[in-house]
Design a protein around this motif. Sequence first.
Motif, PDB file in Angstrom:
ATOM      1  N   PHE A  35      45.548  69.140  69.718  1.00 14.25           N
ATOM      2  CA  PHE A  35      45.794  70.241  68.785  1.00 14.25           C
ATOM      3  C   PHE A  35      47.256  70.264  68.364  1.00 14.25           C
ATOM      4  CE2 PHE A  35      46.918  74.630  67.794  1.00 14.25           C
ATOM      5  CZ  PHE A  35      45.950  74.923  66.853  1.00 14.25           C
ATOM      6  N   GLY A  36      48.144  70.059  69.351  1.00 10.52           N
ATOM      7  CA  GLY A  36      49.575  70.067  69.054  1.00 10.52           C
ATOM      8  C   GLY A  36      49.955  68.992  68.053  1.00 10.52           C
ATOM      9  N   ILE A  37      49.390  67.795  68.228  1.00  7.67           N
ATOM     10  CA  ILE A  37      49.690  66.697  67.297  1.00  7.67           C
ATOM     11  C   ILE A  37      49.261  67.060  65.880  1.00  7.67           C
ATOM     12  CG2 ILE A  37      49.048  64.332  66.697  1.00  7.67           C
ATOM     13  CD1 ILE A  37      48.927  63.748  69.715  1.00  7.67           C
ATOM     14  N   SER A  38      48.012  67.571  65.748  1.00  7.18           N
ATOM     15  CA  SER A  38      47.532  67.933  64.406  1.00  7.18           C
ATOM     16  C   SER A  38      48.418  69.006  63.786  1.00  7.18           C
ATOM     17  CB  SER A  38      46.099  68.476  64.462  1.00  7.18           C
ATOM     18  OG  SER A  38      45.357  67.814  65.428  1.00  7.18           O
ATOM     19  N   TRP A  39      48.808  69.968  64.613  1.00  6.75           N
ATOM     20  CA  TRP A  39      49.628  71.079  64.133  1.00  6.75           C
ATOM     21  C   TRP A  39      50.963  70.550  63.609  1.00  6.75           C
ATOM     22  CZ3 TRP A  39      51.780  75.402  67.881  1.00  6.75           C
ATOM     23  CH2 TRP A  39      52.404  76.405  67.125  1.00  6.75           C
ATOM     24  N   ILE A  40      51.627  69.705  64.409  1.00  8.02           N
ATOM     25  CA  ILE A  40      52.946  69.219  64.005  1.00  8.02           C
ATOM     26  C   ILE A  40      52.849  68.383  62.729  1.00  8.02           C
ATOM     27  CG2 ILE A  40      54.882  67.753  64.689  1.00  8.02           C
ATOM     28  CD1 ILE A  40      54.432  68.692  67.561  1.00  8.02           C
ATOM     29  N   ILE A  41      51.816  67.524  62.645  1.00  5.12           N
ATOM     30  CA  ILE A  41      51.665  66.702  61.430  1.00  5.12           C
ATOM     31  C   ILE A  41      51.500  67.606  60.205  1.00  5.12           C
ATOM     32  CG2 ILE A  41      50.139  65.075  60.229  1.00  5.12           C
ATOM     33  CD1 ILE A  41      49.602  63.767  62.929  1.00  5.12           C
ATOM     34  N   LEU A  42      50.652  68.634  60.363  1.00  8.16           N
ATOM     35  CA  LEU A  42      50.418  69.570  59.257  1.00  8.16           C
ATOM     36  C   LEU A  42      51.723  70.230  58.815  1.00  8.16           C
ATOM     37  CD1 LEU A  42      48.082  70.790  57.656  1.00  8.16           C
ATOM     38  CD2 LEU A  42      47.952  72.590  59.357  1.00  8.16           C
ATOM     39  N   LEU A  43      52.528  70.646  59.800  1.00  9.02           N
ATOM     40  CA  LEU A  43      53.815  71.273  59.478  1.00  9.02           C
ATOM     41  C   LEU A  43      54.726  70.298  58.746  1.00  9.02           C
ATOM     42  CD1 LEU A  43      55.002  73.291  62.588  1.00  9.02           C
ATOM     43  CD2 LEU A  43      54.251  74.131  60.369  1.00  9.02           C
ATOM     44  N   GLN A  44      54.741  69.045  59.222  1.00  5.22           N
ATOM     45  CA  GLN A  44      55.628  68.056  58.614  1.00  5.22           C
ATOM     46  C   GLN A  44      55.257  67.814  57.156  1.00  5.22           C
ATOM     47  OE1 GLN A  44      55.269  64.881  61.754  1.00  5.22           O
ATOM     48  NE2 GLN A  44      57.484  64.856  61.412  1.00  5.22           N
ATOM     49  N   VAL A  45      53.940  67.703  56.916  1.00  8.60           N
ATOM     50  CA  VAL A  45      53.492  67.448  55.545  1.00  8.60           C
ATOM     51  C   VAL A  45      53.834  68.621  54.643  1.00  8.60           C
ATOM     52  CG1 VAL A  45      51.472  67.082  54.085  1.00  8.60           C
ATOM     53  CG2 VAL A  45      51.668  65.878  56.262  1.00  8.60           C
ATOM     54  N   SER A  46      53.542  69.848  55.123  1.00 13.52           N
ATOM     55  CA  SER A  46      53.771  70.982  54.224  1.00 13.52           C
ATOM     56  C   SER A  46      55.273  71.244  54.048  1.00 13.52           C
ATOM     57  CB  SER A  46      53.046  72.220  54.721  1.00 13.52           C
ATOM     58  OG  SER A  46      53.619  72.676  55.900  1.00 13.52           O
ATOM     59  N   ALA A  47      56.093  70.836  55.040  1.00 14.47           N
ATOM     60  CA  ALA A  47      57.531  71.074  54.907  1.00 14.47           C
ATOM     61  C   ALA A  47      58.174  70.134  53.898  1.00 14.47           C
ATOM     62  CB  ALA A  47      58.216  70.931  56.256  1.00 14.47           C
ATOM     63  N   THR A  48      57.544  68.981  53.621  1.00 13.71           N
ATOM     64  CA  THR A  48      58.120  68.101  52.597  1.00 13.71           C
ATOM     65  C   THR A  48      58.120  68.802  51.247  1.00 13.71           C
ATOM     66  OG1 THR A  48      55.956  67.122  52.274  1.00 13.71           O
ATOM     67  CG2 THR A  48      57.469  65.922  53.698  1.00 13.71           C
ATOM     68  N   LYS A  49      57.144  69.705  51.047  1.00 20.05           N
ATOM     69  CA  LYS A  49      57.071  70.432  49.779  1.00 20.05           C
ATOM     70  C   LYS A  49      57.917  71.705  49.819  1.00 20.05           C
ATOM     71  CE  LYS A  49      53.266  72.379  48.406  1.00 20.05           C
ATOM     72  NZ  LYS A  49      51.814  72.515  48.296  1.00 20.05           N
ATOM     73  N   LYS A  50      57.817  72.427  50.971  1.00 22.75           N
ATOM     74  CA  LYS A  50      58.440  73.753  51.028  1.00 22.75           C
ATOM     75  C   LYS A  50      59.880  73.716  51.496  1.00 22.75           C
ATOM     76  CE  LYS A  50      54.073  75.959  52.184  1.00 22.75           C
ATOM     77  NZ  LYS A  50      53.320  76.429  53.345  1.00 22.75           N
ATOM     78  N   ASP A  92      51.403  80.140  52.213  1.00 23.37           N
ATOM     79  CA  ASP A  92      52.202  81.281  52.660  1.00 23.37           C
ATOM     80  C   ASP A  92      51.728  82.560  51.986  1.00 23.37           C
ATOM     81  OD1 ASP A  92      53.839  79.924  54.402  1.00 23.37           O
ATOM     82  OD2 ASP A  92      55.110  79.208  52.762  1.00 23.37           O
ATOM     83  N   ASP A  93      51.852  83.665  52.730  1.00 22.21           N
ATOM     84  CA  ASP A  93      51.443  84.954  52.181  1.00 22.21           C
ATOM     85  C   ASP A  93      52.689  85.756  51.836  1.00 22.21           C
ATOM     86  OD1 ASP A  93      50.462  87.449  51.632  1.00 22.21           O
ATOM     87  OD2 ASP A  93      50.125  87.953  53.738  1.00 22.21           O
ATOM     88  N   PRO A  94      53.070  85.777  50.559  1.00 27.43           N
ATOM     89  CA  PRO A  94      54.269  86.527  50.193  1.00 27.43           C
ATOM     90  C   PRO A  94      54.046  88.035  50.205  1.00 27.43           C
ATOM     91  CG  PRO A  94      53.273  85.591  48.240  1.00 27.43           C
ATOM     92  CD  PRO A  94      52.399  85.192  49.391  1.00 27.43           C
ATOM     93  N   GLY A  95      52.781  88.488  50.242  1.00 24.92           N
ATOM     94  CA  GLY A  95      52.513  89.915  50.223  1.00 24.92           C
ATOM     95  C   GLY A  95      52.797  90.517  48.854  1.00 24.92           C
ATOM     96  N   TYR A  96      52.942  91.820  48.814  1.00 26.97           N
ATOM     97  CA  TYR A  96      53.266  92.483  47.547  1.00 26.97           C
ATOM     98  C   TYR A  96      54.129  93.696  47.839  1.00 26.97           C
ATOM     99  CZ  TYR A  96      49.555  95.695  48.905  1.00 26.97           C
ATOM    100  OH  TYR A  96      48.778  96.609  49.593  1.00 26.97           O
ATOM    101  N   HIS A  97      54.706  94.255  46.807  1.00 27.14           N
ATOM    102  CA  HIS A  97      55.553  95.423  46.997  1.00 27.14           C
ATOM    103  C   HIS A  97      54.928  96.671  46.390  1.00 27.14           C
ATOM    104  CE1 HIS A  97      59.113  92.778  47.913  1.00 27.14           C
ATOM    105  NE2 HIS A  97      59.212  93.732  48.813  1.00 27.14           N
ATOM    106  N   ILE A  98      55.041  97.779  47.102  1.00 29.46           N
ATOM    107  CA  ILE A  98      54.727  99.068  46.479  1.00 29.46           C
ATOM    108  C   ILE A  98      56.061  99.620  45.998  1.00 29.46           C
ATOM    109  CG2 ILE A  98      53.827 101.387  46.833  1.00 29.46           C
ATOM    110  CD1 ILE A  98      52.127 100.239  49.071  1.00 29.46           C
ATOM    111  N   HIS A  99      56.155  99.875  44.677  1.00 31.52           N
ATOM    112  CA  HIS A  99      57.444 100.275  44.133  1.00 31.52           C
ATOM    113  C   HIS A  99      57.740 101.725  44.450  1.00 31.52           C
ATOM    114  CE1 HIS A  99      58.796  96.653  42.374  1.00 31.52           C
ATOM    115  NE2 HIS A  99      57.651  96.466  41.753  1.00 31.52           N
ATOM    116  N   GLU A 100      59.017 101.977  44.495  1.00 24.06           N
ATOM    117  CA  GLU A 100      59.547 103.298  44.787  1.00 24.06           C
ATOM    118  C   GLU A 100      58.848 104.411  44.001  1.00 24.06           C
ATOM    119  OE1 GLU A 100      63.924 104.849  44.115  1.00 24.06           O
ATOM    120  OE2 GLU A 100      63.811 102.770  44.767  1.00 24.06           O
TER     121      GLU A 100
END
Lengths: 208, 614
Positions: free
Chosen positions: A151-166, B596-604
Amino acid sequence: MANHHAHAVLPDEPEKATLEGKNKVLGFWLFLGGETVLFGSLFATFIALRDQANGGPTSQSLFDMNLVAVATLLLLTSSMTSVMATLALHKKDLKKIQLWLTITVLLGLGFLALEIYEFVHYVNEGLKMSTSAFSSAFYTLVGFHGAHVAFGISWIILLQVSATKKGLTVVTAPKFYLACLYWHFIDVVWVFIFTVVYLMGMIGGKVG
Amino acid sequence: MSAHASHAPNRSGLWDYLTTVDHKKIAILYLIAGGIFFLAGGLEALLIRLQLMYPEIELVGAKTFNELITMHGTTMIFLAVMPIIFALMNAIVPLQIGARDVAFPFVNALGFWLFFFGGVLLNTSWFLGGAPDAGWTSYTTLALNQYSGIGVDFYVLGLQIAGLGTLIGGINFLVTIINMRAPGMTFMRMPMFTWSSFITSGLILFAFPAITVGLVLLMFDRLFGGNFFNPDAGGNVVIWEHLFWIFGHPEVYILILPAFGIISEVVSTFSRKRLFGYSSMVFATALIGFLGFMVWAHHMFTTGLGAIANTLFGLATMLIAVPTGIKIFNWLLTMWGGQIRFPTANLFAVGFIPTFTIGGMTGVMLAVPPADYQYHDSYFVVAHFHYVIVGGLVFGLFAGLYYWWPKMFGKMLNETIGKWNFWTFFIGFHLTFFPQHFLGLMGMPRRVFTYLKDQNLDMGNFISTIGAFGMTIGTILFLINVVVAAKSSKRAPADPWDGRSLEWAIPSPPPEYNFVQTPLVRGLDALWVEKMAGNKGMTPAEPIGDIHMPSPSFLPFLMSLGLFVAGYGFIYHNYVVVVIGLLLTLGCMFTRSVKDDPGYHIHEDELEEKGVKA
């Protein structure tokens, strides 16, 4: 602290820079507390049943020090490389993180391959899940650990792939941090497996 | 980070509840689901009592009786009272600590759906080849394939899925309480219900992994030919008992501590006094939590662990009477000299005190190993644990529901019906379980589906069954009260009881963001401090601004559905179905992880009201 320009200048300890990050880190430590009880229960069961071979192969006749030593070396080294990844995280150096995690994953895959080889080998020697109480306890404890590694291996690979974009942000940093923490934890568990299952299993004799 | 949507996603009705991550709506889901399971477990109890009403009758027969006692215990513990505790925790804890939300809204929703699908899986066993019949403790070897049917597979998988939900729910509350308290809300200013929820969550964290392992081992024995509990192959049945009770004994404190918390809040509010001995209450709660882990083998005195083990576990068990006694005296001293009012909530709280004391007393009797050899597996034990779980926890839950109903739903429960509810349930309860002490001492074993005539057991059993009708009427009256409250057009005020803690500082029901401005806490009983200082409401700790909210999600439902499907695959040995189910769950985890879940804002300017009001 974490405003809309957070990704431009990453704060120190980016994994704990936001409340979400702090929550994740604390929650994950607590989760590891629960995992400790989980493995503790499995260890207790194994210790109670380790001499109940029911006429089938015993730990003394099966275990091979060379194989286990290599597996241990691989996994403990991967623990160190995951710590290096955490240090790179604190230096906010994504390239270094990716490099160290890649090495961690490769070492982990090597460990897993050895474990699969070991299990297949034991089954051929006549130790199946249903052979004895010892076999059930052995496959369950060591297999649970192996599943955690997979599970840890799959998790880390997934993180690595998505971090190249983010990239490295206050959102991805806690994920890297937790994955490394998790990896470190399953290595610590292996130290106990190495001692309780293999070393004590090769020496033989009753415990406790 | 900058891609926040500015509006709440528009969802309504059923779709809203299937996707919600709002802790107040999750509370309502827990309450409805737990309530339905409570009715199912109650129906099972009623059938048990009808079967035992007269000697030597064949109303349901032995096989169904075994299924009924197993399902009654399992349903009530795991699927009825725990979810109702979680309902109150979800509804109240974030409000009491002045938080906008819980730490992990998504995980919170996932916890609910896992519990729900686990419970449904377990209960479908009635229609799919028979319910589990090895007792709620599922002792091996009785629970292995040779002696019990497919029902135990449902038990193993249903509880595993539901247990996962409880575990992550517990972690969520631990982190919420540690990290998300309002400024000034130090640990020693937290209301007792929050304190007891905190300790309970800690117990959940360390107790549930033990049953997880126990259930896995039993599952491996039943489905994959494991030998953990098969003595012929070297297995050891006492391992199951240890694992079960290492979980099971803390579990009874997981159940009772929130009730203690509720009673503390209710007694103090309706005595118009601060809780007597607050810091000793906190200390006692923590000590009970700790000792709860030290006493599991008192369920196993007769398994032959030996005199030393029995003595130590017996003594440790008796020690728990000390912090519990501290609590009882503190409640009495809180009432002493107070301006006591008796709405239904306080009736249940005051009815709790002597009832729980009797249950605790018989607990100390059972903690004496030589005496336990006599009481063991007799109706005395049945009477004891019903006195603590029904007379303690269920009374506590009723008190909590009457107390917090206006906060949760914005409607008051009717007091006249409430008083009828209390008296029928209270009298029915004592009529049911008090005679069972004597039935046990006269030799009636638990788990038997009938008994012989003229052995002095007829009268006690008859009275006990009559009492069960009383509890049934009480429960029906509560349901009527819920309907009456829902139909009434009268809105509940923000602070109907002249309350002391933060939840009464905001409207009933609270807006989705709880507090417009995070409140500044300046003492124990935060709202009362402000009232006494002559302030109209809480002092805000921050200026009014946009409020960040998490987005709703359908993933928790789908993730739990995946495990539900995989569960059937395991039970029927169909591994294609297992793979499909697990792929659904893992696919959802994958989606959650990369998106990722950025969520949303309730404005003032969209906030419903400015400032926190008393």
